[in-house]
Scaffold this motif. Structure first.
Motif, PDB file in Angstrom:
ATOM      1  N   TYR A   1       1.281  -1.021  -0.309  1.00 45.49           N
ATOM      2  CA  TYR A   1      -0.169  -0.089   0.462  1.00 45.49           C
ATOM      3  C   TYR A   1       0.678   0.851  -0.172  1.00 45.49           C
ATOM      4  O   TYR A   1       0.773   1.955  -0.447  1.00 45.49           O
ATOM      5  N   GLU A   2       1.859   1.278   0.654  1.00 47.42           N
ATOM      6  CA  GLU A   2       2.960   2.732   0.767  1.00 47.42           C
ATOM      7  C   GLU A   2       3.704   3.005  -0.600  1.00 47.42           C
ATOM      8  O   GLU A   2       3.441   3.957  -0.859  1.00 47.42           O
ATOM      9  N   ALA A   3       4.130   1.304  -0.778  1.00 46.73           N
ATOM     10  CA  ALA A   3       4.745   1.779  -2.362  1.00 46.73           C
ATOM     11  C   ALA A   3       4.344   2.039  -3.178  1.00 46.73           C
ATOM     12  O   ALA A   3       3.796   3.356  -4.222  1.00 46.73           O
ATOM     13  N   ARG A   4       2.556   1.866  -3.351  1.00 45.71           N
ATOM     14  CA  ARG A   4       1.533   2.346  -4.587  1.00 45.71           C
ATOM     15  C   ARG A   4       1.706   3.288  -4.456  1.00 45.71           C
ATOM     16  O   ARG A   4       1.076   4.712  -4.925  1.00 45.71           O
ATOM     17  N   LEU A   5       1.568   3.787  -3.116  1.00 48.17           N
ATOM     18  CA  LEU A   5       0.435   5.536  -2.694  1.00 48.17           C
ATOM     19  C   LEU A   5       1.864   6.375  -3.165  1.00 48.17           C
ATOM     20  O   LEU A   5       1.613   7.013  -3.595  1.00 48.17           O
ATOM     21  N   PHE A   6       3.074   5.949  -2.427  1.00 47.24           N
ATOM     22  CA  PHE A   6       4.579   6.846  -2.870  1.00 47.24           C
ATOM     23  C   PHE A   6       4.362   7.227  -4.408  1.00 47.24           C
ATOM     24  O   PHE A   6       4.881   7.913  -5.005  1.00 47.24           O
ATOM     25  N   SER A   7       4.118   5.795  -4.970  1.00 47.49           N
ATOM     26  CA  SER A   7       3.638   5.805  -6.895  1.00 47.49           C
ATOM     27  C   SER A   7       3.575   6.776  -7.098  1.00 47.49           C
ATOM     28  O   SER A   7       3.084   7.582  -8.023  1.00 47.49           O
ATOM     29  N   ALA A   8       1.932   6.668  -6.593  1.00 53.26           N
ATOM     30  CA  ALA A   8       1.352   7.652  -7.138  1.00 53.26           C
ATOM     31  C   ALA A   8       1.524   9.066  -7.390  1.00 53.26           C
ATOM     32  O   ALA A   8       1.043   9.637  -8.109  1.00 53.26           O
ATOM     33  N   ALA A   9       1.958   9.231  -5.987  1.00 55.47           N
ATOM     34  CA  ALA A   9       2.472  10.537  -5.629  1.00 55.47           C
ATOM     35  C   ALA A   9       3.378  11.000  -6.634  1.00 55.47           C
ATOM     36  O   ALA A   9       3.333  12.563  -7.470  1.00 55.47           O
ATOM     37  N   PHE A  10       3.809  10.001  -6.716  1.00 52.45           N
ATOM     38  CA  PHE A  10       5.971  10.942  -7.959  1.00 52.45           C
ATOM     39  C   PHE A  10       4.834  10.275  -8.766  1.00 52.45           C
ATOM     40  O   PHE A  10       5.486  11.644  -9.662  1.00 52.45           O
ATOM     41  N   SER A  11       3.870   9.661  -9.538  1.00 52.56           N
ATOM     42  CA  SER A  11       3.174  10.702 -10.540  1.00 52.56           C
ATOM     43  C   SER A  11       2.832  11.088 -11.347  1.00 52.56           C
ATOM     44  O   SER A  11       2.984  12.333 -12.074  1.00 52.56           O
ATOM     45  N   ILE A  12       1.697  11.530 -10.431  1.00 51.16           N
ATOM     46  CA  ILE A  12       0.968  13.249 -10.439  1.00 51.16           C
ATOM     47  C   ILE A  12       1.967  14.543 -10.366  1.00 51.16           C
ATOM     48  O   ILE A  12       2.257  15.070 -11.293  1.00 51.16           O
ATOM     49  N   ALA A  13       3.303  14.014  -9.348  1.00 51.24           N
ATOM     50  CA  ALA A  13       3.774  15.288  -8.667  1.00 51.24           C
ATOM     51  C   ALA A  13       4.793  15.697 -10.306  1.00 51.24           C
ATOM     52  O   ALA A  13       5.025  16.706 -10.797  1.00 51.24           O
ATOM     53  N   PHE A  14       5.003  14.233 -11.087  1.00 51.92           N
ATOM     54  CA  PHE A  14       5.802  14.855 -12.678  1.00 51.92           C
ATOM     55  C   PHE A  14       5.250  15.349 -13.894  1.00 51.92           C
ATOM     56  O   PHE A  14       5.803  15.889 -14.264  1.00 51.92           O
ATOM     57  N   PHE A  15       4.548  14.205 -13.414  1.00 60.38           N
ATOM     58  CA  PHE A  15       3.678  14.656 -14.983  1.00 60.38           C
ATOM     59  C   PHE A  15       2.823  15.883 -14.834  1.00 60.38           C
ATOM     60  O   PHE A  15       2.160  16.690 -15.407  1.00 60.38           O
ATOM     61  N   GLY A  16       2.314  16.531 -13.899  1.00 61.72           N
ATOM     62  CA  GLY A  16       2.360  17.624 -13.144  1.00 61.72           C
ATOM     63  C   GLY A  16       2.257  18.773 -12.558  1.00 61.72           C
ATOM     64  O   GLY A  16       2.196  19.638 -12.815  1.00 61.72           O
ATOM     65  N   ALA A  17       3.853  18.745 -12.954  1.00 63.15           N
ATOM     66  CA  ALA A  17       5.101  19.516 -12.667  1.00 63.15           C
ATOM     67  C   ALA A  17       4.561  19.926 -11.437  1.00 63.15           C
ATOM     68  O   ALA A  17       4.867  21.993 -11.080  1.00 63.15           O
ATOM     69  N   LEU A  18       4.333  18.906 -10.364  1.00 66.16           N
ATOM     70  CA  LEU A  18       4.051  20.242  -9.267  1.00 66.16           C
ATOM     71  C   LEU A  18       5.084  20.335  -8.413  1.00 66.16           C
ATOM     72  O   LEU A  18       6.053  19.709  -7.421  1.00 66.16           O
ATOM     73  N   ARG A  19       4.995  21.098  -7.301  1.00 71.67           N
ATOM     74  CA  ARG A  19       5.656  21.196  -5.865  1.00 71.67           C
ATOM     75  C   ARG A  19       5.227  20.713  -5.600  1.00 71.67           C
ATOM     76  O   ARG A  19       3.882  20.495  -4.864  1.00 71.67           O
ATOM     77  N   VAL A  20       6.149  20.530  -4.005  1.00 72.55           N
ATOM     78  CA  VAL A  20       6.043  19.334  -2.561  1.00 72.55           C
ATOM     79  C   VAL A  20       4.646  20.336  -1.797  1.00 72.55           C
ATOM     80  O   VAL A  20       3.705  20.004  -1.298  1.00 72.55           O
ATOM     81  N   GLY A  21       5.168  22.078  -1.777  1.00 72.00           N
ATOM     82  CA  GLY A  21       3.685  22.956  -1.455  1.00 72.00           C
ATOM     83  C   GLY A  21       2.422  22.517  -1.813  1.00 72.00           C
ATOM     84  O   GLY A  21       2.217  22.854  -1.528  1.00 72.00           O
TER      85      GLY A  21
END
Length: 263
Positions: free
Chosen positions: A13-33
Motif C-alpha cells: 500500500y505504501e509503495a503504491r501510495l508514493f508511486s501515485a504521488a510521484f507520478s502525479i507530481a512529475f506529470f503535473g509539474a507540482l511543487r511539494v507545497g
C-alpha cells in the motif's frame, strides 16, 4: 524511483501510495507545497485532497489549491454544514430562492451540506470522521444538531455528551473553525409530555454549549427571530421551518460566516 519503492517501503500500500504521488507530481509539474497537505492556523488547508483529483476515461484533472507561482486568487475556504432536517431543508431552500448551495458567498468559499433528516447527536463524530477520510479537514464546521435528542435524553446526559464531543471534535480538527448554531425553539416537541421542561433543557444546553464552543475558540450562531410564538416561521407540523423560517436561519448563518471571513 518507483522501482526502489518496493525496497524502502513497509507495505505494498505504501509503495503504491508514493508511486501515485510521484507520478502525479512529475506529470503535473507540482511543487511539494502544492501536493502535500498542510493545515494553517486560519483554518485553510493546502495540498491535494481526494476531491481535487478527478479521473475520467480520457483524462486526469487536478485542482491545485495553492501555488507559489500564482498568488492572485484567495485560497479555497471549505465549510461543512452539519445537522438534521433544519440543515437539509435550508440547503433545499437556498437552491429554490436562487442563492444556490454556496449561499451567495464568494466562489472561493465552498460549502458542503452534510445533513440527514432525523439525525441525532451521536451521529456527529462518525459523520465527521467519514468526511475527513474523503476530504481532509475543512476550514470551518457549522453544527445544527441536538434538538431531536431533547425528548429522548435527559438534559444532564445530553449536555455532557455535547460538552465531551465538542472537545473530541476540536482534537480531530485542531485548525478548523467551529460554529455552534443554537438549538431552535419548536411549536411542537413530538413525544414530550411537558414541552415547558423541554424548553428549559434547550436553554440550559445552549448556555453550556456556548461556553464550551467559545472555550475551544469557536463562535455561536444565535437565532433570536425564530420563536415558537411566531407560527409563520414554522410549517404546519410545528417542527420544521417554513420559507420565512429558512430565510431567517440562513440569514443568521451567512452573516456569521461573512463576519468570520471579513467580507
Amino acid at each position: 524511483m518507483r522501482k526502489k519503492l518496493r525496497v524502502v517501503c513497509w507495505s505494498k500500500y505504501e509503495a503504491r501510495l508514493f508511486s501515485a504521488a510521484f507520478s502525479i507530481a512529475f506529470f503535473g509539474a507540482l511543487r511539494v507545497g502544492e501536493m502535500v497537505v498542510e493545515d494553517h492556523r486560519d483554518g485553510r488547508s493546502w495540498g491535494l485532497f481526494l476531491q481535487d483529483v478527478q479521473l475520467s476515461p480520457t483524462e486526469l484533472r487536478i485542482t491545485v489549491r495553492h501555488s507559489k507561482t500564482d498568488q492572485r486568487g484567495p485560497a479555497p475556504v471549505r465549510v461543512w454544514m452539519v445537522g438534521h432536517s433544519i440543515v437539509h431543508w435550508a440547503g433545499v431552500a437556498a437552491r429554490q430562492v436562487g442563492v444556490g448551495p454556496g449561499l451567495g458567498l464568494p466562489p472561493h468559499v465552498q460549502l458542503s451540506w452534510l445533513s440527514r433528516r432525523g439525525m441525532r447527536w451521536s451521529e456527529l463524530l462518525p459523520r465527521i470522521r467519514s468526511q475527513l477520510l474523503r476530504e481532509g479537514p475543512p476550514s470551518a464546521i457549522v453544527i445544527q444538531l441536538g434538538e431531536n435528542d431533547l425528548v429522548a435524553m435527559d438534559c444532564f446526559s445530553l449536555r455532557a455528551a455535547i460538552w465531551t464531543d465538542l472537545g473530541t471534535l476540536r482534537a480531530m480538527v485542531p485548525s478548523t473553525k467551529l460554529f455552534w448554531s443554537q438549538l431552535l425553539q419548536r411549536c411542537v416537541w413530538r413525544g414530550s409530555r411537558c414541552p415547558v421542561a423541554i424548553e428549559r433543557a434547550r436553554k440550559r444546553i445552549n448556555f453550556a454549549a456556548k461556553r464550551r464552543i467559545e472555550e475551544l475558540g469557536g463562535e455561536v450562531i444565535s437565532h433570536p427571530a425564530i420563536l415558537f410564538k411566531m407560527p409563520s416561521f414554522f410549517r404546519d407540523d410545528g417542527v420544521h421551518l417554513s420559507a420565512s423560517g429558512n430565510e431567517a436561519w440562513l440569514g443568521a448563518v451567512v452573516a456569521k460566516l461573512r463576519s468570520w471571513l471579513g467580507l
